[in-house]
Design a protein around this motif. Structure first.
Motif, PDB file in Angstrom:
ATOM      1  N   THR A   1      -4.297  11.202  16.536  1.00 28.19           N
ATOM      2  CA  THR A   1      -4.588  11.840  15.267  1.00 28.19           C
ATOM      3  C   THR A   1      -3.318  12.618  14.459  1.00 28.19           C
ATOM      4  OG1 THR A   1      -4.923  13.819  16.409  1.00 28.19           O
ATOM      5  CG2 THR A   1      -6.672  12.443  16.150  1.00 28.19           C
ATOM      6  N   TRP A   2      -3.501  12.726  13.453  1.00 25.42           N
ATOM      7  CA  TRP A   2      -2.296  13.479  12.631  1.00 25.42           C
ATOM      8  C   TRP A   2      -3.015  14.384  11.758  1.00 25.42           C
ATOM      9  CZ3 TRP A   2      -3.007   8.056  12.520  1.00 25.42           C
ATOM     10  CH2 TRP A   2      -3.370   7.628  11.126  1.00 25.42           C
ATOM     11  N   ASN A   3      -1.919  15.443  11.240  1.00 28.41           N
ATOM     12  CA  ASN A   3      -2.467  16.549  10.249  1.00 28.41           C
ATOM     13  C   ASN A   3      -2.627  16.001   9.206  1.00 28.41           C
ATOM     14  OD1 ASN A   3      -1.897  18.361   8.067  1.00 28.41           O
ATOM     15  ND2 ASN A   3      -2.008  19.855   9.789  1.00 28.41           N
ATOM     16  N   ALA A   4      -3.692  16.172   8.214  1.00 27.74           N
ATOM     17  CA  ALA A   4      -3.877  15.363   6.899  1.00 27.74           C
ATOM     18  C   ALA A   4      -2.697  15.492   5.879  1.00 27.74           C
ATOM     19  CB  ALA A   4      -5.240  15.809   6.442  1.00 27.74           C
ATOM     20  N   GLY A   5      -2.090  16.744   6.199  1.00 29.66           N
ATOM     21  CA  GLY A   5      -0.878  16.934   5.154  1.00 29.66           C
ATOM     22  C   GLY A   5       0.173  16.659   5.662  1.00 29.66           C
ATOM     23  N   LEU A   6       0.459  15.934   7.054  1.00 28.93           N
ATOM     24  CA  LEU A   6       1.687  15.665   7.532  1.00 28.93           C
ATOM     25  C   LEU A   6       2.753  14.886   6.740  1.00 28.93           C
ATOM     26  CD1 LEU A   6       3.342  15.340  10.421  1.00 28.93           C
ATOM     27  CD2 LEU A   6       2.263  13.132  10.378  1.00 28.93           C
ATOM     28  N   LYS A   7       3.763  15.556   6.421  1.00 32.12           N
ATOM     29  CA  LYS A   7       4.990  15.023   5.812  1.00 32.12           C
ATOM     30  C   LYS A   7       6.307  15.223   6.216  1.00 32.12           C
ATOM     31  CE  LYS A   7       6.837  14.168   1.119  1.00 32.12           C
ATOM     32  NZ  LYS A   7       6.475  14.309  -0.380  1.00 32.12           N
TER      33      LYS A   7
ATOM     34  N   ASP B   1      -6.926   9.551   7.651  1.00 25.41           N
ATOM     35  CA  ASP B   1      -7.198   8.052   7.990  1.00 25.41           C
ATOM     36  C   ASP B   1      -6.076   7.123   7.712  1.00 25.41           C
ATOM     37  OD1 ASP B   1      -9.608   8.724   9.089  1.00 25.41           O
ATOM     38  OD2 ASP B   1     -10.545   8.329   7.108  1.00 25.41           O
ATOM     39  N   THR B   2      -4.913   7.578   6.949  1.00 22.35           N
ATOM     40  CA  THR B   2      -4.068   6.821   6.658  1.00 22.35           C
ATOM     41  C   THR B   2      -2.670   7.497   6.648  1.00 22.35           C
ATOM     42  OG1 THR B   2      -5.316   6.009   4.523  1.00 22.35           O
ATOM     43  CG2 THR B   2      -2.812   5.453   4.448  1.00 22.35           C
ATOM     44  N   LEU B   3      -1.562   6.673   7.264  1.00 21.28           N
ATOM     45  CA  LEU B   3      -0.346   7.115   7.651  1.00 21.28           C
ATOM     46  C   LEU B   3       0.752   6.171   7.225  1.00 21.28           C
ATOM     47  CD1 LEU B   3       1.483   9.655   9.220  1.00 21.28           C
ATOM     48  CD2 LEU B   3       1.137   8.053  11.075  1.00 21.28           C
ATOM     49  N   ILE B   4       1.876   6.649   6.588  1.00 23.74           N
ATOM     50  CA  ILE B   4       2.797   5.685   6.200  1.00 23.74           C
ATOM     51  C   ILE B   4       4.122   6.056   7.247  1.00 23.74           C
ATOM     52  CG2 ILE B   4       2.013   5.233   3.952  1.00 23.74           C
ATOM     53  CD1 ILE B   4       4.382   6.656   2.775  1.00 23.74           C
ATOM     54  N   LEU B   5       4.640   4.883   7.607  1.00 27.29           N
ATOM     55  CA  LEU B   5       6.058   4.919   8.315  1.00 27.29           C
ATOM     56  C   LEU B   5       7.076   4.182   7.806  1.00 27.29           C
ATOM     57  CD1 LEU B   5       4.775   5.093  11.956  1.00 27.29           C
ATOM     58  CD2 LEU B   5       5.238   7.084  10.678  1.00 27.29           C
ATOM     59  N   THR B   6       7.973   4.679   7.143  1.00 25.65           N
ATOM     60  CA  THR B   6       8.764   3.670   6.258  1.00 25.65           C
ATOM     61  C   THR B   6      10.091   4.286   6.160  1.00 25.65           C
ATOM     62  OG1 THR B   6       8.893   2.299   4.220  1.00 25.65           O
ATOM     63  CG2 THR B   6       8.238   4.731   4.034  1.00 25.65           C
TER      64      THR B   6
ATOM     65  N   VAL C   1       7.863   9.901   7.130  1.00 26.15           N
ATOM     66  CA  VAL C   1       6.604   9.960   7.759  1.00 26.15           C
ATOM     67  C   VAL C   1       5.821  10.766   6.789  1.00 26.15           C
ATOM     68  CG1 VAL C   1       5.359  10.675   9.787  1.00 26.15           C
ATOM     69  CG2 VAL C   1       7.594   9.841  10.137  1.00 26.15           C
ATOM     70  N   GLN C   2       4.572  10.083   6.499  1.00 25.56           N
ATOM     71  CA  GLN C   2       3.775  10.826   5.365  1.00 25.56           C
ATOM     72  C   GLN C   2       2.296  10.333   5.701  1.00 25.56           C
ATOM     73  OE1 GLN C   2       4.956  10.998   1.395  1.00 25.56           O
ATOM     74  NE2 GLN C   2       3.056  12.020   0.639  1.00 25.56           N
ATOM     75  N   ALA C   3       1.257  11.397   5.868  1.00 26.18           N
ATOM     76  CA  ALA C   3       0.096  11.237   5.833  1.00 26.18           C
ATOM     77  C   ALA C   3      -0.687  11.148   4.486  1.00 26.18           C
ATOM     78  CB  ALA C   3      -0.699  12.269   6.836  1.00 26.18           C
ATOM     79  N   PHE C   4      -1.781  10.467   4.349  1.00 29.11           N
ATOM     80  CA  PHE C   4      -2.607  10.553   3.246  1.00 29.11           C
ATOM     81  C   PHE C   4      -3.928  10.788   3.620  1.00 29.11           C
ATOM     82  CE2 PHE C   4       1.172   8.828   1.872  1.00 29.11           C
ATOM     83  CZ  PHE C   4       1.503   9.126   0.475  1.00 29.11           C
ATOM     84  N   GLY C   5      -4.126  12.050   3.914  1.00 30.96           N
ATOM     85  CA  GLY C   5      -5.567  12.129   4.544  1.00 30.96           C
ATOM     86  C   GLY C   5      -5.486  12.154   6.294  1.00 30.96           C
TER      87      GLY C   5
ATOM     88  N   LYS D   1       0.767  -1.161  -0.036  1.00 32.23           N
ATOM     89  CA  LYS D   1      -0.037   0.006  -0.108  1.00 32.23           C
ATOM     90  C   LYS D   1       0.889   1.343  -0.170  1.00 32.23           C
ATOM     91  CE  LYS D   1      -3.983   2.333   0.245  1.00 32.23           C
ATOM     92  NZ  LYS D   1      -4.910   2.337  -0.744  1.00 32.23           N
ATOM     93  N   ILE D   2       2.006   1.178   0.540  1.00 31.03           N
ATOM     94  CA  ILE D   2       3.100   2.300   0.781  1.00 31.03           C
ATOM     95  C   ILE D   2       3.283   2.573  -0.610  1.00 31.03           C
ATOM     96  CG2 ILE D   2       5.248   3.206   1.481  1.00 31.03           C
ATOM     97  CD1 ILE D   2       4.685   1.516   4.132  1.00 31.03           C
ATOM     98  N   GLN D   3       3.975   1.861  -1.445  1.00 31.42           N
ATOM     99  CA  GLN D   3       4.291   2.025  -2.970  1.00 31.42           C
ATOM    100  C   GLN D   3       3.148   2.512  -3.682  1.00 31.42           C
ATOM    101  OE1 GLN D   3       7.754   1.557  -3.733  1.00 31.42           O
ATOM    102  NE2 GLN D   3       6.669   2.817  -5.210  1.00 31.42           N
ATOM    103  N   GLU D   4       1.714   2.083  -3.318  1.00 31.68           N
ATOM    104  CA  GLU D   4       0.644   2.521  -4.207  1.00 31.68           C
ATOM    105  C   GLU D   4       0.533   3.980  -3.817  1.00 31.68           C
ATOM    106  OE1 GLU D   4      -4.068   1.872  -3.748  1.00 31.68           O
ATOM    107  OE2 GLU D   4      -2.677   0.170  -3.782  1.00 31.68           O
ATOM    108  N   LEU D   5       0.554   4.098  -2.566  1.00 34.69           N
ATOM    109  CA  LEU D   5       0.300   5.580  -2.224  1.00 34.69           C
ATOM    110  C   LEU D   5       1.597   6.594  -2.730  1.00 34.69           C
ATOM    111  CD1 LEU D   5      -0.821   4.948   1.264  1.00 34.69           C
ATOM    112  CD2 LEU D   5      -2.080   5.840  -0.388  1.00 34.69           C
TER     113      LEU D   5
END
Length: 343
Positions: A122-128, A79-84, A73-77, A55-59
């Motif tokens: 929670t996290w900010n929707a534009g977190l990156k 409801d979705t956060l990636i930590l890679t 660290v990156q949020a996609f809205g 899912k991370i590669q897809e996002l």
């Protein structure tokens, strides 16, 4: 149950599993709720994806490779956060960055963790944000502290990767992708280790003392002597031993966790070689530091083709603290500043 899940790849590495465990533990400390960890399958409405989950590669859309300690660290809205990140430590560092920056978690000492209480995660929707440590070698040399397990966990969580002369292949730090960053034989004053097995035929390669009118053979890392830095045979023998250390460390730790920094450092004394060639080198470079640097550069050039990842570190310390003239470090040579405080 919080309705927020942690999602690993279907076949996670031990580093990804550790990252998910650390994240789940601290989220629970923050809210008192449980955060299930699943493999491959998405079961919750809100999810944090760890490591190499598809899912991370897809996002991310674009293929992304990471260096060993690099993290993202990156949020996609909301409801979705990636930590890679990279392996062995980058993925875990992404978790630690998120815990510190977004939740206010602090690992204060070996026994104390500060986790602010909150109702929800929670996290900010534009977190990156992304990054990697600025220094390749990071450690605090302490004479006291907790037992090894607590100490190693504390160090690893605070992104330390240097444990002075400790050798380990298990435990709290190892489980977090940390292995000794400094290679054999040790992290300082290594000339003795390189010369301790020299036989009498190598006597002329030890430092010449004009006062004693003899070569001074070191019997420990304190001395009494050094080596002749001008003799090509000294370079050859050091390079031969260095290659043996590198190969032994790779065999011990495996390629992924093998050290990439090796210390070429004089014994802890000021009895440098006073032969005519060494004195000429000191005059040429304006001090002992230039002669030492020429020697370490020669070693770096000797091994760079076979071991391009290896960096050699030497020390700006007492007699070698002053900046030399007419010479700079080879691209794979690092300088450690070691000031006693009185300079």
């Amino acid at each position: 149950h919080a309705g927020l899940g942690i999602v690993l790849p279907e076949n996670p590495s031990r580093y990804e599993t550790m990252a998910a465990g650390e994240l789940s533990e601290h989220l629970t400390l923050a809210t008192g709720k449980t955060y299930p960890v699943s493999r491959g399958v998405v079961r919750e409405t809100r999810n944090i994806f760890i490591g190499r989950h598809p899912k991370i590669q897809e996002l991310l859309k674009e293929p992304r490779s990471f260096r060993k300690e690099e993290w993202l660290v990156q949020a996609f809205g909301n409801d979705t956060l990636i930590l890679t990140g990279g392996t062995p430590r980058g993925i875990l560092y992404a978790v630690y960055e998120f815990l510190e920056n977004e939740l206010g978690v602090l690992w204060l000492d070996e026994w104390s963790t500060h986790v602010p209480r909150r109702q929800e995660i929670t996290w900010n929707a534009g977190l990156k944000y992304s990054g990697e440590p600025s220094f390749a070698c990071r450690g605090v040399y302490a004479y006291f502290g907790a037992d090894r397990a607590l100490r190693h966990r504390f160090y690893a969580r605070n992104r330390q990767n240097h444990f002075h002369d400790e050798k380990f292949r298990s435990g709290e730090a190892w489980d977090r992708g940390v292995s000794p960053v400094i290679g054999s034989p040790r992290s300082c004053h290594t000339f003795y280790n390189y010369t301790q097995n020299w036989d009498q035929s190598k006597y002329a390669l030890f430092s010449w003392s004009a006062q004693a009118q003899k070569h001074l053979r070191a019997t420990s890392a304190y001395g009494p002597g050094q080596v002749c830095l001008s003799n090509p045979e000294t370079v050859r023998l050091f390079a031969e031993q260095l290659r043996q250390y590198i190969q032994a460390d790779i065999q011990y730790s495996g390629k992924e966790l093998a050290p990439e920094i090796y210390v070429i450092s004089p014994n802890d004394n000021i009895s440098y070689c006073e032969c005519e060639q060494c004195k000429a080198g000191v005059r040429k470079y304006g001090g002992q530091a230039g002669l030492l640097l020429r020697f370490v550069n020669a070693l770096a050039e000797n091994i760079e083709k076979d071991y391009p990842q290896i960096r050699l570190m030497t020390t700006a310390y007492v007699s070698t603290k002053d900046l030399p003239a007419g010479i700079v470090p080879h691209k794979n040579v690092m300088i450690q500043i070691a000031l006693l405080g009185s300079e």
